[in-house]
Write a protein that holds these residues in place. Structure first.
Motif, PDB file in Angstrom:
ATOM      1  N   HIS A  62      -2.439   2.531  -2.483  1.00  0.00           N
ATOM      2  CA  HIS A  62      -3.208   2.016  -1.093  1.00  0.00           C
ATOM      3  C   HIS A  62      -3.072   0.697  -0.628  1.00  0.00           C
ATOM      4  O   HIS A  62      -2.737   0.361   0.595  1.00  0.00           O
ATOM      5  CB  HIS A  62      -4.848   2.525  -1.241  1.00  0.00           C
ATOM      6  CG  HIS A  62      -5.622   2.096  -0.091  1.00  0.00           C
ATOM      7  ND1 HIS A  62      -5.331   2.806   0.989  1.00  0.00           N
ATOM      8  CD2 HIS A  62      -6.247   0.977  -0.015  1.00  0.00           C
ATOM      9  CE1 HIS A  62      -6.172   2.334   1.892  1.00  0.00           C
ATOM     10  NE2 HIS A  62      -6.650   1.334   1.452  1.00  0.00           N
ATOM     11  N   GLU A  63      -2.982  -0.063  -1.888  1.00  0.00           N
ATOM     12  CA  GLU A  63      -2.889  -1.708  -1.486  1.00  0.00           C
ATOM     13  C   GLU A  63      -1.371  -1.867  -0.838  1.00  0.00           C
ATOM     14  O   GLU A  63      -1.182  -2.561   0.183  1.00  0.00           O
ATOM     15  CB  GLU A  63      -2.824  -2.308  -2.625  1.00  0.00           C
ATOM     16  CG  GLU A  63      -2.263  -3.783  -2.820  1.00  0.00           C
ATOM     17  CD  GLU A  63      -3.103  -4.625  -1.737  1.00  0.00           C
ATOM     18  OE1 GLU A  63      -4.225  -4.202  -1.512  1.00  0.00           O
ATOM     19  OE2 GLU A  63      -2.432  -5.483  -1.339  1.00  0.00           O
ATOM     20  N   VAL A  64      -0.451  -1.203  -1.574  1.00  0.00           N
ATOM     21  CA  VAL A  64       1.079  -1.184  -1.028  1.00  0.00           C
ATOM     22  C   VAL A  64       1.081  -0.718   0.544  1.00  0.00           C
ATOM     23  O   VAL A  64       1.757  -1.368   1.322  1.00  0.00           O
ATOM     24  CB  VAL A  64       2.074  -0.448  -1.915  1.00  0.00           C
ATOM     25  CG1 VAL A  64       3.356  -0.534  -1.264  1.00  0.00           C
ATOM     26  CG2 VAL A  64       1.909  -1.082  -3.202  1.00  0.00           C
ATOM     27  N   ILE A  65       0.591   0.403   0.710  1.00  0.00           N
ATOM     28  CA  ILE A  65       0.584   1.130   2.001  1.00  0.00           C
ATOM     29  C   ILE A  65      -0.226   0.135   2.947  1.00  0.00           C
ATOM     30  O   ILE A  65       0.373   0.094   4.128  1.00  0.00           O
ATOM     31  CB  ILE A  65      -0.026   2.363   2.076  1.00  0.00           C
ATOM     32  CG1 ILE A  65       0.919   3.427   1.351  1.00  0.00           C
ATOM     33  CG2 ILE A  65      -0.341   2.837   3.246  1.00  0.00           C
ATOM     34  CD1 ILE A  65       0.127   4.756   0.733  1.00  0.00           C
ATOM     35  N   THR A  66      -1.307  -0.326   2.717  1.00  0.00           N
ATOM     36  CA  THR A  66      -1.875  -1.259   3.730  1.00  0.00           C
ATOM     37  C   THR A  66      -1.204  -2.418   3.976  1.00  0.00           C
ATOM     38  O   THR A  66      -1.145  -2.901   5.038  1.00  0.00           O
ATOM     39  CB  THR A  66      -3.377  -1.474   2.962  1.00  0.00           C
ATOM     40  OG1 THR A  66      -4.037  -0.258   2.871  1.00  0.00           O
ATOM     41  CG2 THR A  66      -4.224  -2.391   3.874  1.00  0.00           C
ATOM     42  N   ARG A  67      -0.788  -3.064   2.833  1.00  0.00           N
ATOM     43  CA  ARG A  67      -0.028  -4.611   2.871  1.00  0.00           C
ATOM     44  C   ARG A  67       1.155  -4.478   3.847  1.00  0.00           C
ATOM     45  O   ARG A  67       1.378  -5.261   4.223  1.00  0.00           O
ATOM     46  CB  ARG A  67       0.136  -5.043   1.596  1.00  0.00           C
ATOM     47  CG  ARG A  67       0.596  -6.506   1.571  1.00  0.00           C
ATOM     48  CD  ARG A  67       0.733  -7.015   0.234  1.00  0.00           C
ATOM     49  NE  ARG A  67       1.871  -6.481  -0.565  1.00  0.00           N
ATOM     50  CZ  ARG A  67       1.841  -5.947  -1.474  1.00  0.00           C
ATOM     51  NH1 ARG A  67       0.612  -5.348  -2.027  1.00  0.00           N
ATOM     52  NH2 ARG A  67       2.956  -5.496  -2.294  1.00  0.00           N
ATOM     53  N   LEU A  68       1.773  -3.328   3.458  1.00  0.00           N
ATOM     54  CA  LEU A  68       3.148  -3.339   4.293  1.00  0.00           C
ATOM     55  C   LEU A  68       3.112  -2.460   5.603  1.00  0.00           C
ATOM     56  O   LEU A  68       3.961  -2.081   6.112  1.00  0.00           O
ATOM     57  CB  LEU A  68       4.250  -2.600   3.351  1.00  0.00           C
ATOM     58  CG  LEU A  68       4.623  -3.369   2.140  1.00  0.00           C
ATOM     59  CD1 LEU A  68       5.577  -2.549   1.310  1.00  0.00           C
ATOM     60  CD2 LEU A  68       4.922  -4.839   2.374  1.00  0.00           C
ATOM     61  N   GLU A 120      -6.374   7.415 -12.857  1.00  0.00           N
ATOM     62  CA  GLU A 120      -6.066   7.785 -11.642  1.00  0.00           C
ATOM     63  C   GLU A 120      -6.651   6.760 -10.445  1.00  0.00           C
ATOM     64  O   GLU A 120      -6.036   6.665  -9.440  1.00  0.00           O
ATOM     65  CB  GLU A 120      -6.569   9.227 -11.402  1.00  0.00           C
ATOM     66  CG  GLU A 120      -6.050  10.498 -12.093  1.00  0.00           C
ATOM     67  CD  GLU A 120      -6.312  11.646 -12.009  1.00  0.00           C
ATOM     68  OE1 GLU A 120      -6.499  12.100 -10.774  1.00  0.00           O
ATOM     69  OE2 GLU A 120      -6.195  12.715 -12.762  1.00  0.00           O
ATOM     70  N   ARG A 121      -7.931   6.339 -10.669  1.00  0.00           N
ATOM     71  CA  ARG A 121      -8.533   5.433  -9.880  1.00  0.00           C
ATOM     72  C   ARG A 121      -7.443   4.206  -9.238  1.00  0.00           C
ATOM     73  O   ARG A 121      -7.382   3.863  -8.269  1.00  0.00           O
ATOM     74  CB  ARG A 121      -9.678   4.893 -10.073  1.00  0.00           C
ATOM     75  CG  ARG A 121     -10.502   4.127  -8.984  1.00  0.00           C
ATOM     76  CD  ARG A 121     -12.010   3.739  -9.378  1.00  0.00           C
ATOM     77  NE  ARG A 121     -12.456   2.863  -8.615  1.00  0.00           N
ATOM     78  CZ  ARG A 121     -13.924   2.516  -8.593  1.00  0.00           C
ATOM     79  NH1 ARG A 121     -14.609   2.794  -9.736  1.00  0.00           N
ATOM     80  NH2 ARG A 121     -14.360   1.632  -7.651  1.00  0.00           N
ATOM     81  N   THR A 122      -6.795   3.699 -10.416  1.00  0.00           N
ATOM     82  CA  THR A 122      -6.255   2.555 -10.523  1.00  0.00           C
ATOM     83  C   THR A 122      -4.777   2.894  -9.618  1.00  0.00           C
ATOM     84  O   THR A 122      -4.369   2.131  -8.855  1.00  0.00           O
ATOM     85  CB  THR A 122      -5.772   1.961 -12.049  1.00  0.00           C
ATOM     86  OG1 THR A 122      -7.071   1.507 -12.476  1.00  0.00           O
ATOM     87  CG2 THR A 122      -4.768   0.678 -11.797  1.00  0.00           C
TER      88      THR A 122
END
Length: 223
Positions: free
Chosen positions: A199-205, A191-193
């Motif tokens: 979160h990485e997708v949301i932040t990067r885009l 779940e952490r992964t």
């Protein structure tokens, strides 16, 4: 390319099912057109209409994506009232698949697999704003995009290279309504992964949340 000329006046949708989805069918030849129309006409969830009547879903059935098909897809992309799906015999190359996505196709089904139930599922998914792409075609597309030289791409343009295969898979699961725990079980990640990847997708885009990320990815043909 031919298109439907006759509206279906069959029975209304079952109680509670809501209004029928209006569909315009385009095909590369009359026989193919008749086949797709025959399959859909039998379903009470579908109402076949002429393109001029403004269909919710435009379904394009072809052997391959040639220049004529690409031109049609491009025209449909600029019709804000319709979403486009593609029933295709084969993609001769990754470039042809990318071309279809860039022309606004949000869902793909192979002609060999286009029985009545799969056609219905495809149409309903398109009408609900969902993206549908077989896993092997997604891999083919990602491999093609990854092989392009970075210097040849406009760094400001949206392309499938903005998502990894894992990110795209997780966003598709989010679009299906799965929560973090369900995605973790489905993908065999922790779940952490799952949380970190999304979160990485949301932040990067530079997006607001998961819902925004799914909407962005669907609008731009990323999933």
């Amino acid at each position: 390319m031919s298109q439907t000329q006759t509206e279906y006046h069959g029975p209304a949708s079952p109680s509670g099912a809501g209004r029928r989805v209006t569909v315009a069918v385009y095909a590369s030849d009359p026989i193919l057109h008749v086949g797709v129309v025959h399959q859909l006409r039998q379903r009470p969830e579908i109402q076949l209409v002429d393109a001029a009547d403004g269909a919710q879903v435009s379904l394009v059935a072809v052997d391959s994506v040639d220049d004529e098909t690409a031109a049609l897809l491009y025209r449909l992309r600029h019709d804000s009232g319709t979403r486009t799906g593609l029933v295709v015999g084969t993609f001769e190359s990754g470039d042809a698949l990318q071309r279809a996505i860039e022309c606004g196709v949000t869902a793909v089904l192979r002609r060999a697999e286009a029985d009545q139930d799969r056609l219905l599922r495809l149409v309903l998914a398109i009408a609900n704003g969902e993206g549908v792409l077989p896993g092997d075609l997604l891999a083919k597309l990602l491999d093609h995009v990854g092989s392009l030289q970075r210097s040849a791409l406009d760094p400001r343009a949206v392309s499938l290279s903005t998502l990894t295969a894992r990110e795209a898979d997780m966003l598709r699961l989010v679009s299906d309504g799965l929560d973090t725990a369900e995605i973790a079980r489905k993908t065999s990640y922790s779940e952490r992964t799952v949380k970190n990847v999304l979160h990485e997708v949301i932040t990067r885009l530079q997006l607001r949340n998961r819902t925004h990320a799914v909407g962005y990815a669907l609008r731009n043909g990323l999933i």
